[in-house]
Structures are given as C-alpha cells and as structure tokens.
Design an enzyme around this catalytic site. Structure first.
Site, mmCIF file in Angstrom:
data_model
loop_
_atom_site.group_PDB
_atom_site.id
_atom_site.type_symbol
_atom_site.label_atom_id
_atom_site.label_comp_id
_atom_site.label_asym_id
_atom_site.label_seq_id
_atom_site.Cartn_x
_atom_site.Cartn_y
_atom_site.Cartn_z
ATOM 1 C CE LYS A 1 -23.325 3.284 -25.038
ATOM 2 N NZ LYS A 1 -23.820 3.351 -26.432
ATOM 3 C CB SER B 1 -20.247 5.974 -23.432
ATOM 4 O OG SER B 1 -20.058 6.710 -22.241
ATOM 5 C CE1 TYR C 1 -24.962 4.201 -22.024
ATOM 6 C CE2 TYR C 1 -23.109 5.144 -20.824
ATOM 7 C CZ TYR C 1 -23.936 5.124 -21.933
ATOM 8 O OH TYR C 1 -23.725 6.029 -22.952
ATOM 9 C CB THR D 1 -28.876 13.220 -25.785
ATOM 10 O OG1 THR D 1 -28.392 12.185 -24.921
ATOM 11 C CG2 THR D 1 -27.730 13.771 -26.611
ATOM 12 C CG LEU E 1 -25.264 12.147 -31.078
ATOM 13 C CD1 LEU E 1 -24.662 13.492 -31.477
ATOM 14 C CD2 LEU E 1 -24.302 11.360 -30.197
#
Length: 285
Positions: free
Chosen positions: A157, A140, A153, A188, A16
C-alpha cells in the site's frame, strides 16, 4: 465513438467493490465491467445489475498473475473505447509476522495490491484519456504507517501511494484524474480471507483500532469524494491520528502500536517456534 460511460471495478463481486458498484449505480448511468476471481459470484452480480436495467459484464481474472492481468487489459481495450472510471479495489492481506511469512505470500500480496493496479492503469491509459477518466485506488492507512503482522501489506500500500501520487501529476494535463482512498477498518472479506505466513488462511482474530465501518458507508464516501473532485480521501478517526503521531513522534507511535497489536507478536512467536521445530527454513518459496 460511443458516449456511454464505462466504469471498471476490480474485486467487484463482494465487500467494498460491490458496495461501490451500487453506490455508483445509484447516481450515475453507466456500463459496468465487473472484475473478480470468483466466477459464480461475479455472474450473480451481473445478473442483479441487469435485473435493475443496468448493463454489466463479468471479467474473471486472477490479479496475482501478470499474464492474466495482461489478457484482461487486452480484452477490456477490445471491448471499450473509453473508460470513465477505473476502481482498483481488489486486494489481499496477510496476518503474520515478517519473520514467518514466506516469500510466496509477500509476492502475492504485492502482485494484487500494487502491480495489478499499476498494470491496469497503464494498460487502460488510452481509454482513460479519451474519456477524461479517473483512477480510484483503494489504498489503506497501513500505507502511511507500520502495522504489526502486516509488513507485506504495508509495503504494497505504501508503494501504491507513491506510484499514483507521481502518476497523477504525469497525467494531470492529459485530463486523467486520480483519487487515492485511505480507509482504516472496513468490514470486508479482505480480513476474513487474510493469508497466514505459509499461504493458508490466518486463524487468529483481526486486531482493530476505532470503529469498523460498513462497506456501504465507505462506498458512499468514495462516490461523494469522486463527485467533488477530491484527490485523496482520509478517514477521520484514530488511524488518521495515528498517522500524524507516527510522523511527529514515531517512537511513541511504535510503542502504542505494539501494545494494541500484541496478539500479532504472540501468535507470530508461536508460529515461528512451530516452524523451527518442523522445518529447516521458514522463508522458502
């Protein structure tokens, strides 16, 4: 002071990040500062830009290292009086249950996905003020709702979201803007290189919901949102519906999440059993 625009993009060597560089270069004339941990790939990207008549510079940095981020900020400030755009794209994730994920992995994910964007935005605040610039953060939908096997994660985020929602209002009157981007599933290397609980590479297949978009598709939406002055960019797919469901009927959402991501539980339980057999403590380090 030079009026040449400067765009700074992290994680710029592929995925990205590189797609965003290309989408920006198609519509804006600027000098690009490309940041990544991969020297060879980064040099190749800079060469590709220069072949197209676009000025680019490579900055190699490990964004999980606080001192490396500080040195990067110092070098960027030395070279650029203004920063018109800071794209905090670099990120890492893990695919492992929280109960089998080492402290080292959680700290690394938090460092790259939360601390580095914060430190870059703060460190480049004066150049951003001079340019009336914008900070773009690739967050995200995992920052809005829990996802099995991604506890660290999700936490990183979620922290990114809360920090920059506050930051935006604190710098709004100084002419600095913030665009928060909340992709769902994009093809990705972040998932291809997802960490396992012990810091290696996750071996099981990624679980997804809805359509997996290309980096190019996502990059064009980001640039369009930036040009339109938007402050948040959400996906219009099942993940957005999931976020609403989590807010309105959390128990129903959690049951559905467990159903959709059950492979994470199965793999995690197998890993926990192996750790219990081979190590006295799974959370050291």
């Amino acid at each position: 002071m030079s009026e040449e625009k400067v765009f700074v993009v992290t994680g710029a060597a592929g995925g990205l990040g590189w797609a965003t560089v290309n989408a920006l270069a198609e519509r804006h004339r600027a000098r690009f500062a490309l940041i990544d941990i991969e020297q060879e790939s980064l040099d190749q990207r800079v060469q590709e830009l220069r072949q197209r008549g676009i000025e680019g510079q490579a900055f190699v940095a490990d964004l999980s290292d606080e001192s490396a981020v500080a040195r990067l900020v110092e070098e960027l400030r030395r070279q650029f009086e203004r920063v018109d755009l800071l794209v905090n794209n670099a990120g890492i994730t893990h695919r492992s249950l929280s109960t089998v994920t080492s402290n080292r992995v959680i700290r690394r994910v938090m460092a790259v996905d939360y601390h580095a964007p914060v430190e870059l935005a703060q460190g480049l605040l004066d150049p951003l003020r001079r340019a009336g610039g914008c900070v773009v953060n690739i967050s995200s939908m995992a920052g809005w709702m829990p996802v099995l096997g991604r506890a660290g994660y999700c936490a990183a985020k979620g922290a990114l979201h809360q920090y920059f929602e506050t930051f935006r209002e604190e710098v709004r009157e100084e002419g600095v803007r913030v665009l928060m981007v909340y992709p769902s599933f994009v093809a990705t290397n972040i998932e291809n290189n997802a960490l396992s609980g012990d810091g290696g590479r996750a071996k099981h297949k990624q679980s997804t919901i809805g359509q997996v978009r290309t980096p190019q598709w996502m990059a064009k939406r980001i640039v369009a949102a930036l040009e339109q002055g938007k402050e948040r960019l959400f996906p219009f797919d099942k993940s957005l519906l999931g976020a609403y469901l989590y807010k309105l009927a959390p128990r129903l959402f959690l049951k559905q999440m467990v159903k959709n991501f059950r492979v994470e539980l199965e793999v995690g339980r197998a890993e926990r059993a192996a750790q219990s057999k081979n190590q006295p403590s799974a959370l050291e380090g």
